[in-house]
Design a protein around this motif. Structure first.
Motif, PDB file in Angstrom:
ATOM      1  N   VAL A   2       0.843  -1.184   0.000  1.00 13.11           N
ATOM      2  CA  VAL A   2       0.000   0.000   0.000  1.00 13.11           C
ATOM      3  C   VAL A   2       0.889   1.248   0.000  1.00 13.11           C
ATOM      4  O   VAL A   2       1.884   1.309   0.714  1.00 13.11           O
ATOM      5  CB  VAL A   2      -0.913   0.010   1.245  1.00 13.11           C
ATOM      6  CG1 VAL A   2      -1.737   1.274   1.314  1.00 13.11           C
ATOM      7  CG2 VAL A   2      -1.798  -1.224   1.259  1.00 13.11           C
ATOM      8  N   ALA A   3       0.521   2.236  -0.766  1.00 10.13           N
ATOM      9  CA  ALA A   3       1.249   3.510  -0.784  1.00 10.13           C
ATOM     10  C   ALA A   3       0.560   4.468   0.181  1.00 10.13           C
ATOM     11  O   ALA A   3      -0.643   4.678   0.104  1.00 10.13           O
ATOM     12  CB  ALA A   3       1.262   4.093  -2.187  1.00 10.13           C
ATOM     13  N   TYR A   4       1.330   5.007   1.106  1.00 12.97           N
ATOM     14  CA  TYR A   4       0.804   5.958   2.076  1.00 12.97           C
ATOM     15  C   TYR A   4       1.281   7.362   1.722  1.00 12.97           C
ATOM     16  O   TYR A   4       2.325   7.542   1.113  1.00 12.97           O
ATOM     17  CB  TYR A   4       1.255   5.596   3.493  1.00 12.97           C
ATOM     18  CG  TYR A   4       0.677   4.292   3.970  1.00 12.97           C
ATOM     19  CD1 TYR A   4      -0.663   4.203   4.336  1.00 12.97           C
ATOM     20  CD2 TYR A   4       1.456   3.156   4.048  1.00 12.97           C
ATOM     21  CE1 TYR A   4      -1.206   3.010   4.781  1.00 12.97           C
ATOM     22  CE2 TYR A   4       0.922   1.948   4.485  1.00 12.97           C
ATOM     23  CZ  TYR A   4      -0.409   1.885   4.850  1.00 12.97           C
ATOM     24  OH  TYR A   4      -0.943   0.708   5.280  1.00 12.97           O
ATOM     25  N   CYS A  11      -3.896   9.315   7.109  1.00 13.97           N
ATOM     26  CA  CYS A  11      -2.806   8.422   6.726  1.00 13.97           C
ATOM     27  C   CYS A  11      -2.207   7.729   7.955  1.00 13.97           C
ATOM     28  O   CYS A  11      -1.776   8.402   8.898  1.00 13.97           O
ATOM     29  CB  CYS A  11      -1.707   9.196   5.996  1.00 13.97           C
ATOM     30  SG  CYS A  11      -0.337   8.142   5.509  1.00 13.97           S
ATOM     31  N   PRO A  12      -2.161   6.402   7.965  1.00  7.15           N
ATOM     32  CA  PRO A  12      -1.571   5.678   9.090  1.00  7.15           C
ATOM     33  C   PRO A  12      -0.089   5.986   9.307  1.00  7.15           C
ATOM     34  O   PRO A  12       0.424   5.811  10.409  1.00  7.15           O
ATOM     35  CB  PRO A  12      -1.755   4.206   8.711  1.00  7.15           C
ATOM     36  CG  PRO A  12      -2.823   4.182   7.693  1.00  7.15           C
ATOM     37  CD  PRO A  12      -2.746   5.499   6.976  1.00  7.15           C
ATOM     38  N   ALA A  13       0.591   6.454   8.278  1.00  6.46           N
ATOM     39  CA  ALA A  13       2.001   6.788   8.435  1.00  6.46           C
ATOM     40  C   ALA A  13       2.198   7.944   9.413  1.00  6.46           C
ATOM     41  O   ALA A  13       3.269   8.076  10.004  1.00  6.46           O
ATOM     42  CB  ALA A  13       2.627   7.127   7.084  1.00  6.46           C
ATOM     43  N   ARG A  14       1.185   8.753   9.618  1.00  2.00           N
ATOM     44  CA  ARG A  14       1.292   9.836  10.605  1.00  2.00           C
ATOM     45  C   ARG A  14       1.460   9.278  12.011  1.00  2.00           C
ATOM     46  O   ARG A  14       2.159   9.858  12.840  1.00  2.00           O
ATOM     47  CB  ARG A  14       0.081  10.760  10.546  1.00  2.00           C
ATOM     48  CG  ARG A  14       0.108  11.687   9.362  1.00  2.00           C
ATOM     49  CD  ARG A  14      -0.940  12.757   9.526  1.00  2.00           C
ATOM     50  NE  ARG A  14      -0.983  13.616   8.364  1.00  2.00           N
ATOM     51  CZ  ARG A  14      -1.758  14.675   8.283  1.00  2.00           C
ATOM     52  NH1 ARG A  14      -2.577  14.989   9.266  1.00  2.00           N
ATOM     53  NH2 ARG A  14      -1.745  15.412   7.196  1.00  2.00           N
ATOM     54  N   THR A  15       0.814   8.156  12.291  1.00  2.28           N
ATOM     55  CA  THR A  15       0.984   7.508  13.587  1.00  2.28           C
ATOM     56  C   THR A  15       2.433   7.093  13.768  1.00  2.28           C
ATOM     57  O   THR A  15       3.008   7.245  14.842  1.00  2.28           O
ATOM     58  CB  THR A  15       0.062   6.271  13.688  1.00  2.28           C
ATOM     59  OG1 THR A  15      -1.277   6.685  13.470  1.00  2.28           O
ATOM     60  CG2 THR A  15       0.182   5.588  15.028  1.00  2.28           C
ATOM     61  N   THR A  16       3.020   6.594  12.703  1.00  2.00           N
ATOM     62  CA  THR A  16       4.419   6.195  12.740  1.00  2.00           C
ATOM     63  C   THR A  16       5.309   7.407  12.994  1.00  2.00           C
ATOM     64  O   THR A  16       6.225   7.359  13.817  1.00  2.00           O
ATOM     65  CB  THR A  16       4.819   5.516  11.414  1.00  2.00           C
ATOM     66  OG1 THR A  16       3.944   4.417  11.197  1.00  2.00           O
ATOM     67  CG2 THR A  16       6.250   5.051  11.432  1.00  2.00           C
ATOM     68  N   LEU A  17       5.041   8.492  12.302  1.00  2.00           N
ATOM     69  CA  LEU A  17       5.831   9.710  12.512  1.00  2.00           C
ATOM     70  C   LEU A  17       5.689  10.211  13.948  1.00  2.00           C
ATOM     71  O   LEU A  17       6.667  10.648  14.557  1.00  2.00           O
ATOM     72  CB  LEU A  17       5.419  10.801  11.528  1.00  2.00           C
ATOM     73  CG  LEU A  17       5.846  10.581  10.086  1.00  2.00           C
ATOM     74  CD1 LEU A  17       5.253  11.660   9.184  1.00  2.00           C
ATOM     75  CD2 LEU A  17       7.357  10.546   9.971  1.00  2.00           C
ATOM     76  N   ASN A  18       4.488  10.138  14.488  1.00  2.00           N
ATOM     77  CA  ASN A  18       4.266  10.556  15.865  1.00  2.00           C
ATOM     78  C   ASN A  18       5.101   9.707  16.825  1.00  2.00           C
ATOM     79  O   ASN A  18       5.691  10.227  17.769  1.00  2.00           O
ATOM     80  CB  ASN A  18       2.775  10.462  16.206  1.00  2.00           C
ATOM     81  CG  ASN A  18       2.464  11.055  17.554  1.00  2.00           C
ATOM     82  OD1 ASN A  18       2.939  12.134  17.900  1.00  2.00           O
ATOM     83  ND2 ASN A  18       1.667  10.349  18.326  1.00  2.00           N
ATOM     84  N   LEU A  19       5.153   8.422  16.582  1.00  2.00           N
ATOM     85  CA  LEU A  19       5.926   7.516  17.430  1.00  2.00           C
ATOM     86  C   LEU A  19       7.402   7.860  17.389  1.00  2.00           C
ATOM     87  O   LEU A  19       8.050   8.001  18.423  1.00  2.00           O
ATOM     88  CB  LEU A  19       5.716   6.068  16.976  1.00  2.00           C
ATOM     89  CG  LEU A  19       6.608   5.022  17.630  1.00  2.00           C
ATOM     90  CD1 LEU A  19       6.235   4.847  19.095  1.00  2.00           C
ATOM     91  CD2 LEU A  19       6.515   3.706  16.889  1.00  2.00           C
ATOM     92  N   VAL A  20       7.946   8.023  16.192  1.00  2.00           N
ATOM     93  CA  VAL A  20       9.387   8.237  16.077  1.00  2.00           C
ATOM     94  C   VAL A  20       9.785   9.692  16.289  1.00  2.00           C
ATOM     95  O   VAL A  20      10.974   9.972  16.440  1.00  2.00           O
ATOM     96  CB  VAL A  20       9.954   7.700  14.750  1.00  2.00           C
ATOM     97  CG1 VAL A  20       9.732   6.214  14.636  1.00  2.00           C
ATOM     98  CG2 VAL A  20       9.396   8.433  13.558  1.00  2.00           C
TER      99      VAL A  20
END
Length: 121
Positions: A2-4, A11-20
């Motif tokens: 899947v392309a985010y 976008c679920p990738a924002r959750t990842t950015l928030n984590l890191v």
């Protein structure tokens, strides 16, 4: 695959950015990049982190597949933390971010001082 797109609100990738983007997550990942460590070793390695915050950070990183906790058969029982393969893939980017922060800390502090001086008068 899947392309985010981080520019999209859901976008679920924002959750990842928030984590890191969390300071303690970055510092913990960099600390574990030096090798597996017991909780007490990590606490000593990471200056200024409370035990509560270290516990929360490790649990969050573990829940997201970046860190694994390995039970040790010692007396008393203990555990060792290490980066997973996924966590290891994040090590280079967060080390680069940490290095950038160290190299530019003075410039950022000077800019903050200028902004504070301009705001006060």
């Amino acid at each position: 695959m899947v392309a985010y797109d981080v520019f999209l609100a859901d976008c679920p990738a924002r959750t990842t950015l928030n984590l890191v983007a969390d300071t303690w997550s970055v510092v913990t990942i960099v600390a574990l990049g030096r090798g597996p460590a017991r909780y007490s070793e990590l606490h000593e390695r990471i200056g200024g982190i409370s035990k509560k915050m270290l516990t929360q950070t490790l649990r969050k990183l573990e829940a997201n597949g970046l860190v694994e906790r390995l039970a040790l058969r010692t007396a008393p029982p203990g555990a060792e933390y290490r980066l997973t393969e996924l966590g290891g893939s994040l090590l280079q980017p967060v080390q680069a971010l940490s290095q950038w922060a160290e190299e530019h800390a003075e410039a950022l502090l000077a800019a903050q001082d200028r902004a504070a001086a301009a705001a006060s008068g």
